[in-house]
Write an enzyme that holds these catalytic residues in place. Structure first.
Site, PDB file in Angstrom:
ATOM      1  N   ASN A   1       0.908  -1.284  -0.136  1.00 30.65           N
ATOM      2  CA  ASN A   1      -0.095  -0.028  -0.048  1.00 30.65           C
ATOM      3  C   ASN A   1       0.956   1.360   0.056  1.00 30.65           C
ATOM      4  OD1 ASN A   1      -2.000  -1.805   0.234  1.00 30.65           O
ATOM      5  ND2 ASN A   1      -2.151  -1.353   2.323  1.00 30.65           N
TER       6      ASN A   1
ATOM      7  N   HIS B   1       5.746  -0.410  -2.602  1.00 30.82           N
ATOM      8  CA  HIS B   1       5.419   0.399  -3.704  1.00 30.82           C
ATOM      9  C   HIS B   1       5.412   2.055  -3.516  1.00 30.82           C
ATOM     10  CE1 HIS B   1       2.979  -3.515  -4.983  1.00 30.82           C
ATOM     11  NE2 HIS B   1       4.208  -3.759  -5.276  1.00 30.82           N
TER      12      HIS B   1
ATOM     13  N   CYS C   1      17.703  13.580  -9.961  1.00 25.82           N
ATOM     14  CA  CYS C   1      18.998  13.137  -8.999  1.00 25.82           C
ATOM     15  C   CYS C   1      18.375  12.316  -7.796  1.00 25.82           C
ATOM     16  CB  CYS C   1      19.293  14.719  -8.397  1.00 25.82           C
ATOM     17  SG  CYS C   1      18.252  15.461  -7.393  1.00 25.82           S
TER      18      CYS C   1
ATOM     19  N   SER D   1      -4.962  -9.401  -3.058  1.00 23.80           N
ATOM     20  CA  SER D   1      -5.626 -10.504  -4.090  1.00 23.80           C
ATOM     21  C   SER D   1      -4.543 -11.269  -4.488  1.00 23.80           C
ATOM     22  CB  SER D   1      -6.073  -9.678  -5.048  1.00 23.80           C
ATOM     23  OG  SER D   1      -5.034  -8.854  -5.803  1.00 23.80           O
TER      24      SER D   1
ATOM     25  N   GLU E   1     -12.441 -13.094   1.154  1.00 27.36           N
ATOM     26  CA  GLU E   1     -12.417 -13.781  -0.069  1.00 27.36           C
ATOM     27  C   GLU E   1     -11.623 -14.732  -0.302  1.00 27.36           C
ATOM     28  OE1 GLU E   1     -14.567 -10.094  -2.408  1.00 27.36           O
ATOM     29  OE2 GLU E   1     -13.098 -11.163  -3.386  1.00 27.36           O
TER      30      GLU E   1
HETATM   31  C1  BV8 Z   1       7.664  -5.325 -12.078  1.00 26.38           C
HETATM   32  C2  BV8 Z   1       1.414   1.677  -6.669  1.00 26.38           C
HETATM   33  C3  BV8 Z   1       9.702  -5.984 -12.972  1.00 26.38           C
HETATM   34  C4  BV8 Z   1       0.708   2.451  -7.759  1.00 26.38           C
HETATM   35  C5  BV8 Z   1       1.233  -0.488  -7.423  1.00 26.38           C
HETATM   36  C6  BV8 Z   1       1.611 -10.513 -16.306  1.00 26.38           C
HETATM   37  C7  BV8 Z   1       1.697 -11.347 -15.799  1.00 26.38           C
HETATM   38  C8  BV8 Z   1       2.196 -11.301 -14.358  1.00 26.38           C
HETATM   39  C9  BV8 Z   1       2.874 -10.198 -14.122  1.00 26.38           C
HETATM   40  C10 BV8 Z   1       2.885  -8.892 -14.836  1.00 26.38           C
HETATM   41  C11 BV8 Z   1       2.221  -9.044 -16.224  1.00 26.38           C
HETATM   42  N1  BV8 Z   1       2.425  -8.031 -16.810  1.00 26.38           N
HETATM   43  C12 BV8 Z   1       3.157  -7.208 -15.903  1.00 26.38           C
HETATM   44  C13 BV8 Z   1       3.661  -7.788 -14.882  1.00 26.38           C
HETATM   45  C14 BV8 Z   1       4.206  -7.400 -13.624  1.00 26.38           C
HETATM   46  C15 BV8 Z   1       3.239  -6.210 -12.761  1.00 26.38           C
HETATM   47  C16 BV8 Z   1       2.049  -7.016 -12.293  1.00 26.38           C
HETATM   48  O1  BV8 Z   1       2.393  -7.802 -11.551  1.00 26.38           O
HETATM   49  N2  BV8 Z   1       0.987  -6.897 -12.915  1.00 26.38           N
HETATM   50  C17 BV8 Z   1      -0.169  -7.409 -12.303  1.00 26.38           C
HETATM   51  C18 BV8 Z   1      -1.280  -6.386 -12.339  1.00 26.38           C
HETATM   52  C19 BV8 Z   1      -0.576  -8.552 -13.638  1.00 26.38           C
HETATM   53  N3  BV8 Z   1       4.280  -5.842 -11.822  1.00 26.38           N
HETATM   54  C20 BV8 Z   1       4.835  -4.753 -11.966  1.00 26.38           C
HETATM   55  O2  BV8 Z   1       5.051  -4.160 -13.015  1.00 26.38           O
HETATM   56  C21 BV8 Z   1       5.888  -4.496 -10.914  1.00 26.38           C
HETATM   57  N4  BV8 Z   1       7.291  -4.240 -11.340  1.00 26.38           N
HETATM   58  O3  BV8 Z   1       7.416  -6.211 -12.012  1.00 26.38           O
HETATM   59  O4  BV8 Z   1       9.032  -5.123 -12.314  1.00 26.38           O
HETATM   60  C22 BV8 Z   1      10.423  -5.549 -14.108  1.00 26.38           C
HETATM   61  C23 BV8 Z   1      11.181  -6.317 -14.814  1.00 26.38           C
HETATM   62  C24 BV8 Z   1      11.716  -5.879 -15.909  1.00 26.38           C
HETATM   63  C25 BV8 Z   1      11.594  -4.532 -16.281  1.00 26.38           C
HETATM   64  C26 BV8 Z   1      10.916  -3.590 -15.542  1.00 26.38           C
HETATM   65  C27 BV8 Z   1       9.967  -4.163 -14.651  1.00 26.38           C
HETATM   66  C28 BV8 Z   1       5.669  -3.151  -9.985  1.00 26.38           C
HETATM   67  C29 BV8 Z   1       4.362  -3.541  -9.586  1.00 26.38           C
HETATM   68  C30 BV8 Z   1       3.716  -2.344  -8.442  1.00 26.38           C
HETATM   69  C31 BV8 Z   1       2.707  -1.598  -9.015  1.00 26.38           C
HETATM   70  N5  BV8 Z   1       2.172  -0.405  -8.028  1.00 26.38           N
HETATM   71  N6  BV8 Z   1       0.846   0.300  -6.608  1.00 26.38           N
HETATM   72  C32 BV8 Z   1      -0.735   2.669  -7.239  1.00 26.38           C
HETATM   73  O5  BV8 Z   1      -1.166   2.099  -5.936  1.00 26.38           O
HETATM   74  O6  BV8 Z   1      -1.548   3.423  -8.077  1.00 26.38           O
HETATM   75  S1  BV8 Z   1       0.437  -2.214  -7.008  1.00 26.38           S
HETATM   76  C33 BV8 Z   1      -1.159  -1.759  -6.657  1.00 26.38           C
HETATM   77  O7  BV8 Z   1      -1.688  -3.168  -6.683  1.00 26.38           O
HETATM   78  C34 BV8 Z   1      -1.134  -1.473  -5.192  1.00 26.38           C
HETATM   79  O8  BV8 Z   1      -0.121  -1.220  -4.582  1.00 26.38           O
HETATM   80  C35 BV8 Z   1      -2.012  -2.515  -4.502  1.00 26.38           C
HETATM   81  O9  BV8 Z   1      -1.832  -2.462  -3.311  1.00 26.38           O
HETATM   82  C36 BV8 Z   1      -1.300  -3.614  -5.318  1.00 26.38           C
HETATM   83  C37 BV8 Z   1      -1.878  -5.014  -4.953  1.00 26.38           C
HETATM   84  O10 BV8 Z   1      -3.269  -5.013  -5.026  1.00 26.38           O
HETATM   85  P1  BV8 Z   1      -3.741  -5.555  -3.624  1.00 26.38           P
HETATM   86  O11 BV8 Z   1      -3.176  -4.901  -2.530  1.00 26.38           O
HETATM   87  O12 BV8 Z   1      -3.601  -7.046  -3.732  1.00 26.38           O
HETATM   88  O13 BV8 Z   1      -5.096  -5.107  -3.728  1.00 26.38           O
HETATM   89  P2  BV8 Z   1      -6.450  -5.623  -4.437  1.00 26.38           P
HETATM   90  O14 BV8 Z   1      -7.339  -4.561  -4.638  1.00 26.38           O
HETATM   91  O15 BV8 Z   1      -6.103  -6.226  -5.723  1.00 26.38           O
HETATM   92  O16 BV8 Z   1      -7.107  -6.775  -3.385  1.00 26.38           O
HETATM   93  C38 BV8 Z   1      -7.401  -6.487  -2.253  1.00 26.38           C
HETATM   94  C39 BV8 Z   1      -7.894  -7.780  -1.537  1.00 26.38           C
HETATM   95  O17 BV8 Z   1      -8.335  -7.352  -0.455  1.00 26.38           O
HETATM   96  C40 BV8 Z   1      -8.815  -8.532  -2.062  1.00 26.38           C
HETATM   97  O18 BV8 Z   1      -8.502  -9.742  -2.167  1.00 26.38           O
HETATM   98  C41 BV8 Z   1     -10.035  -8.230  -1.094  1.00 26.38           C
HETATM   99  O19 BV8 Z   1     -10.693  -9.615  -1.012  1.00 26.38           O
HETATM  100  C42 BV8 Z   1      -9.299  -7.871   0.257  1.00 26.38           C
HETATM  101  N7  BV8 Z   1     -10.052  -7.210   1.186  1.00 26.38           N
HETATM  102  C43 BV8 Z   1     -11.290  -6.291   0.849  1.00 26.38           C
HETATM  103  N8  BV8 Z   1     -11.661  -6.047   2.114  1.00 26.38           N
HETATM  104  C44 BV8 Z   1     -10.895  -6.609   3.075  1.00 26.38           C
HETATM  105  C45 BV8 Z   1      -9.975  -7.536   2.491  1.00 26.38           C
HETATM  106  N9  BV8 Z   1      -9.044  -8.197   3.342  1.00 26.38           N
HETATM  107  C46 BV8 Z   1      -9.086  -7.821   4.739  1.00 26.38           C
HETATM  108  N10 BV8 Z   1     -10.116  -7.110   5.303  1.00 26.38           N
HETATM  109  C47 BV8 Z   1     -10.970  -6.535   4.451  1.00 26.38           C
HETATM  110  N11 BV8 Z   1     -11.756  -5.548   5.141  1.00 26.38           N
END
Ligand code: BV8
Length: 250
Positions: free
Chosen positions: A110, A127, A138, A198, A224
């Site tokens: 987060n 992140h 810089c 997730s 979930e």
């Molecule tokens: C990188 C900042 C290497 C920005 C964020 C294809 C397949 C696999 C991977 C990739 C792909 N294509 C690209 C990739 C890599 C990519 C990636 O993983 N993409 C995914 C979407 C497919 N990753 C990257 O690009 C990372 N860098 O890989 O670099 C590289 C190598 C070579 C060259 C260059 C680079 C960088 C990733 C960082 C991105 N930035 N955040 C912003 O916030 O705007 S990520 C963003 O998603 C947030 O930070 C967020 O936290 C994060 C993850 O999501 P979750 O936290 O899991 O949140 P989500 O909503 O998904 O889920 C919430 C969960 O909470 C649910 O399960 C729900 O049930 C639960 N919930 C709900 N209520 C509650 C609860 N749980 C408990 N209590 C509750 N009350």
């Protein structure tokens, strides 16, 4: 909370109580009860001005349209600004301060700063942080509150270049020190708590697998099922603000 969840929480609490080295990975879900919308549970930050958040929060966008990226993060900061840490954040901060653990590593995906606001220290922010700006030229970091208000993009006090949000965008590398420390501590913990994620974003989503392959007990807290559920020893179908105060020692 019905009986089955009660007994699973009690089991989890016993495992944590016996642990010496605790590793915690949190995601957007831990801030849901503070009012911060999650990414994949809907909410008003998954699409903005008709664009998906993965497009807005991308390396391409910061290179092609920095002013729009600042508008997007200023909007997000507005949403987060009114939110306060909830009982889940507070339970983690208290447990981290508890001397009973040999080590307690808190890693978050987060950018909302709510773990720090709850008193957790240190917090490994994989992140980045929505309240900070970084100079692309810089590397100077500044809290947005320490920069002239409103100037967008902010101008680096060090070299005069435009600054960007200090947030890791899709397609960008994570801070080297942060991910290396997280991988090291995940590989040497006794118990790994996976809270409110997730498990879809790489490389953060590798950390529970690292913990498990090193012999740790992996406990998930999420209302979930997720892609990580099957590789967890225990998966608690509950909200983190309810479950964490019961699982973690005050
Ligand atoms: C990188 C900042 C290497 C920005 C964020 C294809 C397949 C696999 C991977 C990739 C792909 N294509 C690209 C990739 C890599 C990519 C990636 O993983 N993409 C995914 C979407 C497919 N990753 C990257 O690009 C990372 N860098 O890989 O670099 C590289 C190598 C070579 C060259 C260059 C680079 C960088 C990733 C960082 C991105 N930035 N955040 C912003 O916030 O705007 S990520 C963003 O998603 C947030 O930070 C967020 O936290 C994060 C993850 O999501 P979750 O936290 O899991 O949140 P989500 O909503 O998904 O889920 C919430 C969960 O909470 C649910 O399960 C729900 O049930 C639960 N919930 C709900 N209520 C509650 C609860 N749980 C408990 N209590 C509750 N009350």
């Amino acid at each position: 909370m019905h009986n089955e969840i009660e007994s699973v929480i009690d089991t989890a609490a016993r495992i944590v109580f016996e642990a010496r080295r605790v590793f915690v990975l949190t995601g957007a879900g831990i801030s849901a009860e503070s009012g911060v919308p999650t990414f994949r549970g809907g909410g008003n930050t998954t699409v903005w001005r008709g664009m998906q958040f993965e497009v807005l929060s991308s390396k391409q966008m910061v290179e092609s349209n920095l002013p729009l990226v600042w508008e997007w993060f200023d909007y997000r900061k507005g949403v987060v600004g009114e939110c306060r840490p909830n009982a889940g954040h507070v339970a983690l901060a208290r447990a981290q301060a508890n001397q009973r653990f040999g080590s307690f590593t808190l890693v978050t995906q987060n950018i909302d700063g709510l773990h720090v606001a709850a008193g957790s220290d240190p917090v490994i922010e994989l992140h980045g942080n929505i309240h900070r700006a970084r100079c692309s030229r810089c590397g100077t970091l500044r809290e947005l509150s320490d920069l002239p208000h409103g100037g967008r993009p902010p101008i680096c006090p060090g070299c005069g270049s435009p600054m960007r949000p200090d947030v890791v965008l899709f397609g960008e590398m994570l801070p080297e020190e942060a991910i290396r420390t997280a991988q090291r501590d995940a590989s040497s913990c006794d118990v790994c708590l996976v809270v409110g994620t997730s498990g879809l974003v790489y490389p953060a989503n590798e950390l529970p697998r690292v913990a498990r392959s090193s012999g740790a007990s992996v406990i998930e807290v999420n209302p979930e099922e997720t892609v990580l559920t099957n590789s967890c020893d225990i998966s608690i179908r509950a909200n983190s603000a309810e479950a964490l105060p019961r699982i973690l020692p005050a």
